[in-house]
Design a protein around this motif. Structure first.
Motif: not given
Length: 351
Positions: A190-210
Motif C-alpha cells: 500500500e505505501p508504494v502504491l500511494s507513491l505511484w498514484q501521487s507521481l501519476k497525478t503529478t505527471l498528468e497535472d504537469r502535462y495538462n498544464a503544459a
C-alpha cells in the motif's frame, strides 16, 4: 494418545484434499509437504476407526529422496502442526499388528485422523489466504497501471515541449521502480502504491498544464456503431491536422525535404524518410492502420523535429523507431492530442 477421530469416515481422496489444504493453510515446508503426501499415499483403510500408516524411513527416503535427518525434521514439523499423531511402539519401530489369519488389528506409526478432522478449518484458512493473495495481487496490478501511465506521461511531456524540465519526475520514477517490491515478496504494498498514484497525478497535472490547462485525454462520447465510430473518429482527427501549422511547428524536420504542398506530398515525404532514422516498415504500417496516413505522417515529422533539435548530448530519443511506435500508440489511446501538440510547438517556435 489417539484423538481427533473424525465423526464421518473419509476416503483417501479426502485425505489428499486435506493434505493439500494443510500445505497452504499451515505454510508447510516442501519437505514436510512431500512426507505428508507419502503418508497419505501409504494409507489403505481405517483400522478401528483410525487412519493409521506405518511406512519406514527407508521407504520414505526412497519415495522422496530426502535424507533420514530431513525425514525426522519433516515428521516433527507435521506433529507440531497438529496434522498427524505419532503412535510409538515399545522398540520404536513402525509396523502393523496382525492376527493369525493376516488381518490387521492395530498399527504403530502415525495417525492421520487429525488431518481429516481439521479439513473444514484448513479449508477456511486456505480461503482466507487466497483472498488475501488476490487482494495483494490487485494492488500490484494497480502499481503496474500507475507505472505504465507515469512512463507514458514522461514520454508525452518530452514530446510536447523539448525544453521542459522533467529530471525531478524522472528521478522519482526511477526511485519508485527500485522501491517497488516483487510480487513474491512479503513487503507491504500500500505505501508504494500511494507513491505511484501521487507521481501519476503529478505527471498528468504537469502535462495538462503544459497544454494550457486543456485535458488532452480522449473523451469517448458517441452513439455510432463500433465500425462507424472508428472510421468517423479517424476522419475527424485527420481533418484537424493543418499542414501550414505542421510546417511552422517542425521547421528542422521539413528541412530534410524539398517542399510539401499537400497531404499527398506529406505522406510521400514521411514514407521516404522514415527508414533514414530507423523506423521499421512494421512500425510505419502499424501507424498507418491505427491513426491513419495523415496523422501518421504528422506524427513522424513531430518525432523527427524533436530528434533533429536534440543537440544536448543526452539524446532524449535514443531509439527513434521505438519512440515513434510508442508515440503512435499514445495518440491512438488518446493520451496525446496530436493537433494540440502541433499548435503548441508552432506557438513555441513563433516566440
Amino acid at each position: 494418545m489417539d484423538s481427533y477421530v473424525p465423526e464421518d469416515a473419509g476416503t483417501k481422496k479426502d485425505l489428499f484434499e486435506s493434505a493439500h489444504l494443510a500445505a497452504i493453510a499451515l505454510g508447510l515446508r516442501p519437505s514436510a509437504r512431500s512426507i505428508l503426501s507419502q503418508l497419505v499415499g501409504f494409507f489403505r483403510e481405517p483400522i478401528n476407526g483410525l487412519y493409521l500408516v506405518w511406512p519406514s524411513n527407508e521407504f520414505l527416503s526412497d519415495r522422496t529422496g530426502l535424507s533420514d535427518r530431513a525425514i525426522r525434521y519433516a515428521i516433527g514439523e507435521l506433529i507440531r502442526a497438529g496434522v498427524i499423531l505419532a503412535r510409538d511402539s515399545a522398540n520404536g519401530k513402525r509396523f502393523a499388528v496382525r492376527s493369525k489369519q493376516g488381518q490387521i488389528l492395530d498399527a504403530y506409526g502415525f495417525n492421520l485422523s487429525p488431518l481429516l478432522a481439521r479439513k473444514d478449518e484448513l479449508q477456511a484458512r486456505t480461503d482466507a489466504i487466497r483472498e488475501f493473495q488476490r487482494a495483494r495481487m490487485a494492488l500490484f496490478d494497480q502499481i503496474t497501471i500507475c507505472r505504465r501511465a507515469a512512463q507514458e506521461a514522461l514520454y508525452a511531456l518530452s514530446a510536447l515541449e523539448m525544453s521542459i524540465d522533467t529530471s525531478d519526475l524522472q528521478a522519482e520514477y526511477e526511485r519508485l521502480v527500485a522501491l517497488s517490491p516483487r510480487r513474491t515478496s512479503s513487503q507491504p504494498v500500500e505505501p508504494v502504491l500511494s507513491l505511484w498514484q501521487s507521481l501519476k497525478t503529478t505527471l498528468e497535472d504537469r502535462y495538462n498544464a503544459a497544454c494550457g490547462g486543456k485535458n488532452s485525454r480522449l473523451i469517448e462520447n458517441n452513439k455510432d456503431s463500433p465500425d462507424q465510430s472508428c472510421n468517423k473518429r479517424q476522419r475527424d482527427n485527420e481533418s484537424e491536422i493543418n499542414l501550414p501549422d505542421l510546417c511552422a511547428a517542425c521547421p528542422d524536420a521539413f528541412g530534410y525535404v524539398e517542399s510539401v504542398g499537400n497531404d499527398r506530398e506529406l505522406l510521400s515525404a514521411a514514407a521516404g524518410l522514415r527508414g533514414a532514422i530507423g523506423i521499421h516498415r512494421s512500425a510505419w504500417d502499424e501507424a498507418m492502420e491505427k491513426i491513419g496516413p495523415l496523422r501518421a505522417s504528422a506524427a513522424f515529422f513531430v518525432v523527427l523535429e524533436i530528434y533533429s533539435a536534440d543537440q544536448s548530448g543526452e539524446m532524449k530519443i535514443k531509439n527513434p523507431g521505438g519512440y515513434f511506435r510508442n508515440y503512435v500508440r499514445m495518440i491512438e489511446s488518446g493520451q496525446i492530442d496530436l493537433a494540440e501538440v502541433i499548435r503548441y510547438m508552432r506557438r513555441k517556435k513563433a516566440h
